[in-house]
Every structure is written in C-alpha cells, then in structure tokens.
Design an enzyme around this catalytic site. Structure first.
Site, mmCIF file in Angstrom:
data_model
loop_
_atom_site.group_PDB
_atom_site.id
_atom_site.type_symbol
_atom_site.label_atom_id
_atom_site.label_comp_id
_atom_site.label_asym_id
_atom_site.label_seq_id
_atom_site.Cartn_x
_atom_site.Cartn_y
_atom_site.Cartn_z
ATOM 1 N N HIS A 209 0.803 -1.233 0.000
ATOM 2 C CA HIS A 209 0.000 0.000 0.000
ATOM 3 C C HIS A 209 0.826 1.270 0.000
ATOM 4 O O HIS A 209 0.256 2.355 0.123
ATOM 5 C CB HIS A 209 -0.917 0.024 1.229
ATOM 6 N N LYS B 251 -8.348 14.089 4.643
ATOM 7 C CA LYS B 251 -7.488 12.900 4.674
ATOM 8 C C LYS B 251 -6.466 13.073 5.799
ATOM 9 O O LYS B 251 -6.329 14.157 6.366
ATOM 10 C CB LYS B 251 -6.793 12.674 3.330
ATOM 11 N N ARG B 252 -5.775 12.002 6.107
ATOM 12 C CA ARG B 252 -4.731 12.038 7.130
ATOM 13 C C ARG B 252 -3.757 13.174 6.836
ATOM 14 O O ARG B 252 -3.400 13.412 5.683
ATOM 15 C CB ARG B 252 -4.023 10.671 7.125
ATOM 16 N N LYS C 175 0.775 14.529 1.444
ATOM 17 C CA LYS C 175 -0.606 14.790 1.009
ATOM 18 C C LYS C 175 -0.846 16.283 0.784
ATOM 19 O O LYS C 175 -1.848 16.683 0.204
ATOM 20 C CB LYS C 175 -1.586 14.212 2.030
ATOM 21 N N THR D 170 -8.643 6.584 -1.898
ATOM 22 C CA THR D 170 -10.014 6.109 -2.089
ATOM 23 C C THR D 170 -11.019 7.230 -1.866
ATOM 24 O O THR D 170 -12.123 7.176 -2.412
ATOM 25 C CB THR D 170 -10.345 4.926 -1.149
ATOM 26 N N LYS E 117 -14.717 8.355 -3.906
ATOM 27 C CA LYS E 117 -15.986 8.682 -3.247
ATOM 28 C C LYS E 117 -16.487 10.052 -3.700
ATOM 29 O O LYS E 117 -17.686 10.241 -3.959
ATOM 30 C CB LYS E 117 -15.809 8.649 -1.730
#
Length: 838
Positions: free
Chosen positions: A382, A573-574, A579, A681, A685
């Site tokens: 991952h 998100k985290r 990110k 992911t 969504k």
C-alpha cells in the site's frame, strides 16, 4: 448540542422488497414483528435488556434495542451462511488487516438487509428521532485511514458477491484517539468507543486461541517490558461482527481478537493486599489490544506494535487452520481451500508462522511446507514510502519469537543461494533483496519477507504498481516478475452513494434503474443524460439537498454556520506532508492576498474544508493543522472576506463525517506529490458523488481522469517522473524569487500576519519550504495549482457546464467500485468462487 430532528432518509429499495412479511420470512423471523407490540423485537429488547419501562428509555437505550433487533433479524441468515460454507467446503478467503475502518453499522446494515421500509415504519410508529438514534452509535475505533476503510469496503463487496470470506483484525478497546482542537492545536484524548456495550459483536470464548511467546511481560513505570528467558502465553478471545452483503443473502464475519491472560490470578498476593500485583498478568495481557497504533516514536511503542502484529497473525492462522482441519485431512489441499491476503506488511509474520505450523505441528518437510505457504499467501503493498515498509529489529525476534526467526533465517539462506546462482557476482543485489538488513542493528525487512513468502504481490493503482516494480522493490520484481500485478482500489457504492447520498441515489435510479447498486458499471448509462436539462436540474437539486443537510448537521453539532451557495472545496485525509494540506493552505493565502489587494475582484464565494488527524508524534503535521486554524481565524476576522472566503478545519474526521461532507462537496482536492500516493479512495468517493477533482497525476486519480476524460478534471503539477528527475537540482528559492504571488504569500506568513499573538510559531514551515529543500515540492506545484484553480472558478460560473462535467464524473466512476476490485482479486489471486446461501 442536540441535533435537529430530521426525517428518515430511505434510499431506493428494489422492487418487491416492500412486502414486509416476505422480507421477514426470508430472514427466518417467523411471526415476530419488528415493533408495535409488547412481544416485538424492539420492545422486548428495550424492556428486558435494560429492565426499564418503555417511556423511561433514553436515546442510547433506544439505539441498542433497535440495533439488537436488526441483529436478531440477521442472526439466522448469519448462521445459515456458515452452515452453507461448512456443507459446501469451498475455498475461503481470509483477509488479515490491522485496521477495519467500518464506521457505524446500524444504517448500513438496515440498507444492506433491505429493511428500509421496516425501519421507516418503526420510526413512525415509535416516534423515534432517527437522526438522534444514529448519533448514539460511535464510529468503531478499529482503523485510522484509507488502509482500514479499504478493508471495510472489501468485506462489504465480498459478502455482496457471495464470496466465502472472513476478515481478521484486532479488537482495540480504544481507537487511535479523539481529536480536539485547542487554540488551534490538535489535542488527543482517548477514544473509548467500547465504553457502552456494542450491540453487534458476539464473543466466542469457546473458540479462543493460545499464543505462546518466548518471554513474559511486566508493567514497570507504566510501560510494558519484556522479561527474557521466561516463556509465557496469551489468550486470544474472538469477537465476531456480521458483515451483511447487499440483499441480505450472505452474511460473512469480521473476527476481531482481544488479548487476555489465563483464567486465574495470584490469590495469595490479592489476599495479602497486593491487588495490582495479583492482577498484573491480566493487565499486561489486555494491554496488547488496548489501543490502535501505540505511539511508535518510542521503542516501547514499537515493541507493542510488533507484538500486536504477531498476535493478530498467530490467532488468525490458528483459527483458520483449525477450520481447515475440520473438513480436510490432507495438507496438500491447503492452497485449494484457503487464500490468505495480507493487507500491507503488518501481517507479514504470517510467512514464518504458517511455516512453523506446517513444520512443527503438521510435521511436513521443508520443501512441501514452503510450497504450501507460498501458494496460500498473497500480499498487497500500500505504500512507496520507505518509512512505511516495516523493518523490525532482529533482536526482538531472538527474545520473543526465536523459532520464527530460525525459519526466517533459513528462508533467507535458501533464497539468497538461488539469487547468487542466478546473478553471479552481484552481491549488491544479494544485499538489497535479503530479508535481513545488515548494520549496527540488524533488522528483518517485512516487505521482502512478504514478497518472497507469497505467490502474489499487488499494488493498488496502475502508477503505484508500476513504481513498486520499477523502483521500490525493483530487484525482487526482476526475480519474480510473474508474481506482480495491479489491483486498483475501489469503494462500496452501497455505503458511499446509496446510504450516504440518498437524494443522488434516487435521481440515478429514476434515470437508469437500480442495477447500479450491485453493478456500478451501469452508471455509464448516465452519460447521455449529461446533456439533458431536466436531469441536470435534478442532479443540481440533489447536490443542494446534500449541502443543506450537511450545513444543518454542522450547525446543530458544532454551532458553525456555512453558506450553501458557496463552492464547497474539500481536502479530507490524514495530515501528512506528502498529502500537501500545506499546499492547499498556500493556495488560500494567495487567493486571500488577491482579494485584499483588489476587493472588487470577481471570485465566486468559497468555503474551504479541511479534516484529518496528525499522528501524535508528527510535530510538523500538527503545525500544519495549527496554520490552517490560524488562517481560518484570520480570514474569519476580516470583514472584507465575509461572504467571499471561509476556511473550516473539522475536528475528529471519521467515516460518519465523510458520509456527510463528501456528498455535499463541489470540489475534491487530491494534491499529493506525484509518485507518493499509492491510490487514494476518498478521490473515488468524491467522484461518485458528483464533485469535480483538482489534483495531481498521482495514485488512482490518473485512472479516474482516463475514465472520465481529462477535460472533466483539473490536473496540474509535476508528474512522478518529473519529481524524481528534478531531485538533484530542485531549488525552492527559485520559485520564491521568480513568482511574485508565491513570495508575497510566504512573506505574509513569516511576517507573523497569521500568528500575531504567537510570533515565530510557523518558523518550522519556513524551514520545510525553503531552508531544507521543500522535499514534497509544494512551491514547484503552487503556480500550476493556482492556474488549475482559475480554470475551476471560470467553469463554476457556467452552472450547466459544471453540472455536465459533474454528471460525466459520476457516469464514469463505475470502474472504482470495490466489487470490481474484489472480482479481480478473486479471479487473479485467490481463485475463489461465490458460494450462494440458499
């Protein structure tokens, strides 16, 4: 603050399921009604579980009674599912994961059981506040981010597709933490999600497992410490949760292990007054599954994590081997009956543990045991981040798991012999592929162990799988090219559209029928509707409804107000540097500067939403949250910005928050540094719910743009190849010196404009962006990000064209169903077939 009462939202229900009596008969409930009489499921649970009068029941008691009534309805089907598997003896899939971010279960189980008419009637009959009832259930503290949410979606898909499967995880008593914000800083408080009884779980003490260790543990100074040379054992107690497939035909199981000590304590110590000493062994054992993700910034926290991973593997393998032996006596049949999927490196200890079972308990020879182990295990990678490819000190194996270490070293000896024979004189390759990393502290490379010890290694998006093969584990991929494949992630449309966005689900079903619920490729039929004005109007109305419901929920739970006529621009998100929440914040500072300099500038009003948790020891991630909070406060306090820009950081990001915000969003930010995000992911969504994506060419976003057409995305920034290629010469100061808006934004930040009462607090951001080389290339991509943002704002001014592109995104999202992903795993890795439950 109590939420306002809302009408129960009922998703589309397949034709025929409105016959309540037939539906209840399907689940073997007989004549017992759900509610409405003293002997009904709901009333009996409300009275007899709590020993109170009906009128005295509070919201929590009502939730538990409702949930237990739903569990009563599914119970016989759950039993029938297991009986069908036992009778047919199919190949079973066992999904091992340290996380299952399942969220709340009540509404999801009602939807998948097709009990919406039953729930609607009960809510009306009992005058239940459905919104208040749902709020009584905490999000299960069993996961943190995308890894755990993917595992939950996979379980949903396997049950819906009638694949015989079981999830294995740990029953954490506390989740990672509850996030609060104080003076702009993240604060962590315990997430005691099991403080009240969980109505879904079923404890199975008769199926407990003993896990033997080569050491004991003691509590000293609040820390769990190993006692070398004193063997001990732990008891794994299984807690089962139902996994309901859509339509209620198959109900699989998520089995979670809780650690316990043997059923005794030192009575002499207790009698003499040493109460803590008498219960020490119990406290030490139960500490193992106390919390998800112990603080791994300390060696004690890392050691506890290591033991959690072995405990999960040992319990799960003992359990599935026991199940295999109940109907099979020939060990050679194991790969034909069992497929074990390792969700990242965390369960990689399954390689030596399965070998130990086959060698020491089944008494097989090495070659046969190794062949069976490789054929039974599959590994999903991952991440490309080096720190996420786990390496555990070899010394820990010597202390706690010496037999497993013997096996690992023998695997490595044999493996390296074959490598040396194949690549004569290439000792560099031998060192790189070795399961043991040599150095001052020798370590076991868990990713290498998982790849060598399994028959399959897959990535989770096309770009991720390519970089995995060509960069991260290039040498191993050259040795085992046939083992590597791609399985692009997906999400379940049942939870993320049907349940989370009933207004949109209704619009879709009216247009093309309800086949999309279990075959998301059907959404492709929506493409012609993008040019249909009536459909665009209905689509627009569904988005407005989702935004209105989110705004109502936000105000009722936090007191914060948002304007639903603004663009809802989201990044949830985290919190991590790669990110790039900081890049998003820099974009907002630039937009803020533009409005300060030209108050008459035409710019559509925008509300920026951030949400996500930072790891407790990740100080820079916490500082990024602090900056976003201060940015929000400064903009909010500027009268000129009212009605134009607003920034909100929503604390305690979880599945339930995502279910509310994603359907309401207009814009999805997927802006990771190219080559760093495995898949993502949340991007899928957002796409399914009609948000447009502004993002980099990274993870699954690349494939999403391919499906919908790049003209329906706002892509920007460096590619993964450009990021890698510019490492040697990239200089963030060039952008500071040559891009006026970049310089003005940074100067404003570091002049303490956003930290007037805390001068210098954001100095580490200066170090990250300029002094230390801007590793994640924020400044390299900022100008391109702003150009894409300009295109986005221009498009938003054309409402019909915006809706057309949003519809095209929804219509093109069919590939990103977890049903498609699971079908690929089942055919390409597991060789697993459906086993219908009649």
């Amino acid at each position: 603050m109590k939420a306002e009462t809302q009408e129960i939202s009922i998703p589309p229900t397949p034709a025929g399921s409105d016959d309540l009596s037939n539906l209840m008969r399907q689940y073997g409930c007989g004549p017992i009604p759900f509610t409405g009489t003293d002997s009904a499921f709901y009333e009996r649970h409300l009275v007899f579980d709590n020993i109170i009068e009906l009128l005295a029941a509070g919201p929590r008691e009502r939730f538990e009674a409702f949930a237990r009534s739903v569990r009563d309805i599914l119970s016989q089907r759950w039993v029938h599912t297991e009986k069908a598997y036992a009778r047919a003896d199919p190949k079973r899939v066992y999904y091992l994961s340290m996380e299952f971010l399942i969220g709340r279960s009540l509404a999801n189980n009602v939807t998948n059981l097709l009990l919406d008419p039953v729930a609607q009637e009960a809510v009306k009959q009992e005058k239940i506040d459905w919104f208040e009832l749902l709020e009584q259930e905490p999000d299960a503290g069993l996961g943190n981010g995308g890894l755990g949410r993917l595992a939950a979606c996979f379980l949903d898909s396997m049950a819906t597709m009638q694949i015989p499967a079981m999830g294995y995880g740990l029953r954490y008593e506390y989740g990672i933490f509850k996030q609060t914000i104080q003076d702009g800083w993240q604060r962590e408080v315990p997430d005691n999600w099991l403080r009240r009884p969980d109505p879904w779980e079923v404890v199975r003490p008769c199926e407990k497992v003993e896990v033997k260790l080569n050491c004991s543990f003691e509590m000293r100074g609040g820390n769990l410490r190993a006692i070398i040379g004193q063997p001990s054992s732990l008891i794994g107690i299984p807690f089962d949760r139902p996994v309901v497939g859509y339509g209620g035909k198959t109900i699989n199981t998520l089995r979670l292990w809780a650690a316990a000590a043997h059923d005794y304590f030192n009575f002499q110590e207790f009698s003499s007054g040493d109460f803590v000493g008498a219960l020490a062994e119990t406290l030490e054992a139960e500490s193992l599954t106390r919390v998800l993700y112990p603080d791994d910034s300390t060696s004690q926290g890392q050691g506890l994590r290591f033991m959690q991973e072995y405990f999960l593997v040992a319990c799960s393998l003992a359990d599935l081997v026991r199940r295999f032996q109940a109907s099979n006596t020939d060990w050679s049949a194991l790969p034909g009956k069992v497929a074990i999927q390792l969700n990242d490196t965390h369960p990689a200890l399954a390689v030596p543990e399965l070998m130990r079972i086959l060698l020491d308990e089944a008494h097989l020879g090495w070659d046969e045991a190794w062949d069976l182990t490789q054929k039974t295990l599959g590994y999903t990678n991952h991440t490309l981040l080096p720190e996420a490819l786990e390496k555990w000190p070899l010394a820990w194996f010597e202390i706690m798991l010496p037999r497993q270490l013997q096996i690992i070293l023998e695997i490595n000896r044999r493996f390296l012999d074959t490598v040396r024979n194949r690549f004569l004189g290439d000792e560099g390759r031998v060192q790189r592929v070795s399961l043991v990393e040599e150095g001052a502290q020798r370590k076991i490379r868990m990713a290498n162990l998982a790849i060598v010890g399994s028959h399959s290694t897959n990535g989770v998006a096309a770009i991720h799988s390519r970089l995995l093969r060509t960069t991260t584990v290039k040498d191993l991929a050259e040795i085992y090219p046939e083992r590597f494949s791609n399985k692009t992630n997906g999400v379940t449309p049942r939870r993320w559209v049907l349940l989370a966005n009933p207004a949109l689900a209704h619009v879709i079903t009216q247009a093309i029928g309800d086949g999309w619920i279990t075959d998301l490729g059907e959404l492709g039929k929506l493409k012609p509707f993008a040019d249909d004005k009536g459909f665009r109007d209905s689509f627009r109305k569904a988005k407005r409804e989702a935004k209105s419901q989110f705004a109502t929920w936000l105000k009722s739970t936090s007191g914060q107000t948002v304007d639903t006529d603004t663009i809802f621009d989201c990044q949830i998100k985290r919190i991590h540097e790669y990110k790039r929440q900081l890049l998003n914040a820099l974009r907002i500072v630039v937009l803020y500067n533009r409005l300060r300099e030209n108050p008459k500038l035409a710019m559509a009003p925008r509300t920026f939403f951030f949400a996500g948790k930072a790891a407790p020891a990740y100080q820079l991630a916490k500082l990024i949250i602090k900056f976003i909070e201060n940015l929000a406060g400064t903009i909010d306090g500027d009268p000129a910005m009212r009605g134009r820009l607003k920034v909100l950081f929503l604390p305690e990001y979880d599945v339930s928050l995502a279910e509310r915000l994603i359907p309401a969003s207009d814009v999805s930010n997927q802006i990771s540094t190219a080559g760093y995000e495995a898949s993502g992911t949340s991007n899928m969504k957002f796409m399914m719910n009609g948000a447009l994506t502004i993002g980099t060419r990274d993870g699954a976003t690349i494939e999403m743009a391919q499906e919908a057409g790049v003209e329906n995305f706002f892509l920007f920034g460096l590619t993964a190849e450009q990021v890698t290629g510019s490492r040697g010469w990239y200089n963030p100061h060039w952008h500071y010196e040559h891009e006026p808006e970049t310089r003005e934004a940074l100067d404003l930040i570091f002049s303490d404009y956003f930290s007037r009462n805390e001068p210098g607090v954001f100095a580490p951001l200066y170090g990250t962006l300029l002094t230390h080389g801007d590793h994640y290339m924020h400044l390299a991509d900022l100008k391109s990000y702003l150009e894409a943002d300009q295109q986005l704002r221009e498009l938003y001014a054309d409402s019909d064209e915006w809706m057309r592109k949003a519809i095209m995104n929804v219509a093109s999202s069919g590939k990103f169903s977890s049903d498609r992903t699971i079908a690929e795993y089942a055919a390409g890795i597991w060789n697993a077939k459906p086993c219908p439950v009649n």
